[in-house]
Design an enzyme around this catalytic site. Sequence first.
Site, PDB file in Angstrom:
ATOM      1  N   ARG A   1     -14.092  -8.211   0.727  1.00 52.11           N
ATOM      2  CA  ARG A   1     -12.649  -7.989   0.591  1.00 52.11           C
ATOM      3  C   ARG A   1     -11.904  -9.281   0.911  1.00 52.11           C
ATOM      4  O   ARG A   1     -10.926  -9.637   0.271  1.00 52.11           O
ATOM      5  CB  ARG A   1     -12.175  -6.872   1.545  1.00 52.11           C
TER       6      ARG A   1
ATOM      7  N   GLN B   1     -10.248  -3.554  -3.943  1.00 51.07           N
ATOM      8  CA  GLN B   1     -11.505  -2.978  -3.477  1.00 51.07           C
ATOM      9  C   GLN B   1     -12.591  -3.100  -4.546  1.00 51.07           C
ATOM     10  O   GLN B   1     -13.713  -3.542  -4.271  1.00 51.07           O
ATOM     11  CB  GLN B   1     -11.294  -1.492  -3.130  1.00 51.07           C
TER      12      GLN B   1
ATOM     13  N   ASP C   1     -17.014   7.921  -2.028  1.00 49.31           N
ATOM     14  CA  ASP C   1     -15.788   7.726  -1.244  1.00 49.31           C
ATOM     15  C   ASP C   1     -15.417   9.073  -0.619  1.00 49.31           C
ATOM     16  O   ASP C   1     -16.036  10.107  -0.919  1.00 49.31           O
ATOM     17  CB  ASP C   1     -14.671   7.199  -2.168  1.00 49.31           C
TER      18      ASP C   1
ATOM     19  N   ARG D   1       0.884  -1.169   0.000  1.00 50.41           N
ATOM     20  CA  ARG D   1       0.000   0.000   0.000  1.00 50.41           C
ATOM     21  C   ARG D   1       0.919   1.215   0.000  1.00 50.41           C
ATOM     22  O   ARG D   1       1.691   1.416   0.958  1.00 50.41           O
ATOM     23  CB  ARG D   1      -0.922  -0.004   1.215  1.00 50.41           C
TER      24      ARG D   1
ATOM     25  N   HIS E   1      -7.057   1.058  -6.703  1.00 46.52           N
ATOM     26  CA  HIS E   1      -7.374   0.184  -5.559  1.00 46.52           C
ATOM     27  C   HIS E   1      -8.082  -1.054  -6.133  1.00 46.52           C
ATOM     28  O   HIS E   1      -9.286  -1.265  -5.931  1.00 46.52           O
ATOM     29  CB  HIS E   1      -8.264   0.925  -4.568  1.00 46.52           C
TER      30      HIS E   1
ATOM     31  N   CYS F   1     -16.462   2.311   0.094  1.00 49.55           N
ATOM     32  CA  CYS F   1     -15.334   1.411   0.368  1.00 49.55           C
ATOM     33  C   CYS F   1     -14.910   1.468   1.833  1.00 49.55           C
ATOM     34  O   CYS F   1     -14.257   0.543   2.316  1.00 49.55           O
ATOM     35  CB  CYS F   1     -14.165   1.759  -0.544  1.00 49.55           C
TER      36      CYS F   1
END
Length: 357
Positions: free
Chosen positions: A332, A172, A264, A142, A169, A304
Site C-alpha cells: 500500500r 488497494q 474480504d 475515504r 478501493h 485487504c
Amino acid sequence: MSSTGVVGYKTQLARTQGQKKDSKPRRAAASRASERAPQQFWCPDLVSTRDLGPLGVEAILRLAEIMKSCPTDFQETLKGRQMVMFFEKPSLRTRLTFEAGMVSLGGSAMFVDQTHERLDAREKLSDVAHNLERWVDLIVLRTFSQDTIDAMAQHARVPVINALSDLEHPCQALADYLTLIERFGDAKSRCLAYVGDGNNVAHSLLLTAACLGSSIRIATPQGYAPDPQIVADARAIAAETGAEIYLLTDPREAVAGADAVYTDAWTSMGHEKEEDERARIFPPYQVNAELMAEAAPHAVFMHCLPAHRGLEVTDGVMDSPQSVIFEQAENRLHVQKAILYLLLGGGDRLPARSAYV
Ligand code: CP
C-alpha cells in the site's frame, strides 16, 4: 465525472486538452509532456480504477516497484507539497501509508477525522472543494458515497484520490497486483479467485485485472454479485487487453487451480445492519484449508485487511506460509507513493524520467 466513463484512460487526453485543462491549470505542462511522450501517463484524479486504464495501471505499478527498490532517489521529489485527508470511515493501513508515503517524498500530510458526519453535512461540497484547492496540493477522501469523491474531483482544481468508497478501493487493488507481480513475475498469466461479497474491493480487483489482461474469477452468493456497471466496464477493458472475467456462485469452482485466493469482510463498513443476515448466507464462502486445497499448490492467500478471523477466513489460512497479507499491506505504501508522485506531476522533475515511467 470519470466513474461513469467506460474506459477512463481514453478520455484522459481529451480532458487535459479540454475542460480539465481549464479546471486544473497547474498540470497543463504535464499534459503537454504526455502528448510528447505517449508512453508517459498523466491523470488528473484517481477516483476510479477506470481513470487509469491499462496505461495508468502499468505506469503506477512500474513506478511503485522502482520507488520500493530505491526510495532515497525520491526523498525530496514532493518537497513543499501538502496533502489533506478526510476520512468518513475508520482506517489503519490507508491513512498511515498515505501519511508515511507523502512524508517520505518530502511533502506533508494533514488528517481530518470525518467519521462524525458526512463531508457535505455543514456546507455544499463544491464550497468545501473551492476552499481546499486554495490551501493544499492534493485531496484524499475515504467516503461512503462514490458521488462525494466524484463531486470533489469535479470541483477542486487539485488532484483527488479515492481512498475507498462504497463502490471502489483502487489503491488497494493496485497494491494487491503489485504483490502478485512480485510473487509470480507477472499478472497476465495468473488467475486470482475472489470469494465472498461483491464489494468495493472486488470491484477494484475486477477493473485492475481487466487493465492488466489478467484472469479473475469472482464467486459470490446470489444477490451479492459485483455492480453490473463495474462488470460491464471491466469487460469493455478486457476486450482490449485479453483479460478473462468469470462471475460465479460456487467458491470451489472459482478457486480450482487459481494462483491466488482472495477474500474480504462479509459485511463492509456501512452495511452493519445486515451483519446477522450475511452471517447466515456467507459461511460457504469462508476461505479455510479445505478451500485453499482446491487452488494451485503454489497459490497465495490474500486479504485487504482488517480480517475477521473465524468468519471469512480461518486463523490457519491467515497465518499459513501461503498468506501474503502483510506483503499486500506493505505495498500500500509503495503504490500510494507512486500515485502521489504521478498525480502531483513528479515525473516532470525526474532527471531521466523515461527510465522510470
Ligand atoms: N485495507 C484497508 O483499506 O485498510 P484500512 O481500512 O485499515 O485503511
